[in-house]
Design a protein around this motif. Structure first.
Motif, mmCIF file in Angstrom:
data_model
loop_
_atom_site.group_PDB
_atom_site.id
_atom_site.type_symbol
_atom_site.label_atom_id
_atom_site.label_comp_id
_atom_site.label_asym_id
_atom_site.label_seq_id
_atom_site.Cartn_x
_atom_site.Cartn_y
_atom_site.Cartn_z
ATOM 1 N N SER A 180 -5.612 7.122 3.662
ATOM 2 C CA SER A 180 -5.999 5.607 2.981
ATOM 3 C C SER A 180 -6.800 4.730 4.223
ATOM 4 N N LEU A 233 0.831 4.181 -2.992
ATOM 5 C CA LEU A 233 0.473 5.544 -2.763
ATOM 6 C C LEU A 233 1.454 6.461 -3.143
ATOM 7 N N ALA A 246 0.853 -1.039 0.019
ATOM 8 C CA ALA A 246 -0.131 0.040 0.065
ATOM 9 C C ALA A 246 0.844 1.317 0.116
#
Length: 132
Positions: A51, A27, A23
């Motif tokens: 997030s 990003l 993740a």
């Protein structure tokens, strides 16, 4: 539910999130930041808490088309890293009105506090929303 000062202090139930290396990489790629710390070292970009999707008490019932995101800030006690498990609570910090050219505007200050597994504070994310 009325959108007024009576909402100040309303808080969500705690919710936990994993800071995952994949993740972080997604990003960093999405925002075009090639800082090697975000891949090799497992550090998360400063905007990573965005997030963590949480419902803010008192706002879920309002049509999202009525919101204008007017500002975002993050205050960190330490950086987020891959492998962190962060427990967050969302709350309403302030509600106030201002007169605009098109009439009254309601401002909502929403905060998310994130703590690590030991309960130590990691960050506070503060959003300013305008509801029209």
């Amino acid at each position: 539910m009325a959108l007024d000062r009576s909402l100040i202090g309303a808080a969500s139930e705690p919710e936990s999130f994993e800071v995952e290396k994949g993740a972080i990489a997604k990003l960093a790629q999405a925002i075009g930041d090639r800082n090697p710390a975000y891949g090799e070292e497992g550090a998360a970009p400063p905007t990573f808490p965005t997030s963590f999707r949480m419902a803010v008490p008192g706002l879920a019932e309002i049509d999202p088309a009525r919101f204008l995101h007017a500002g975002q800030e993050y205050v960190y006690e330490r950086p987020l890293r891959a492998g962190d498990r962060i427990t967050c609570v969302a709350r309403i910090a302030d509600v106030y009105e201002k007169e605009g050219k098109l009439g009254p505007m309601t401002f909502v200050i929403a905060e998310i506090d994130g703590r690590d597994e030991d309960g130590a504070p990691v960050f506070t994310a503060r959003s300013t929303l305008i509801v029209r």
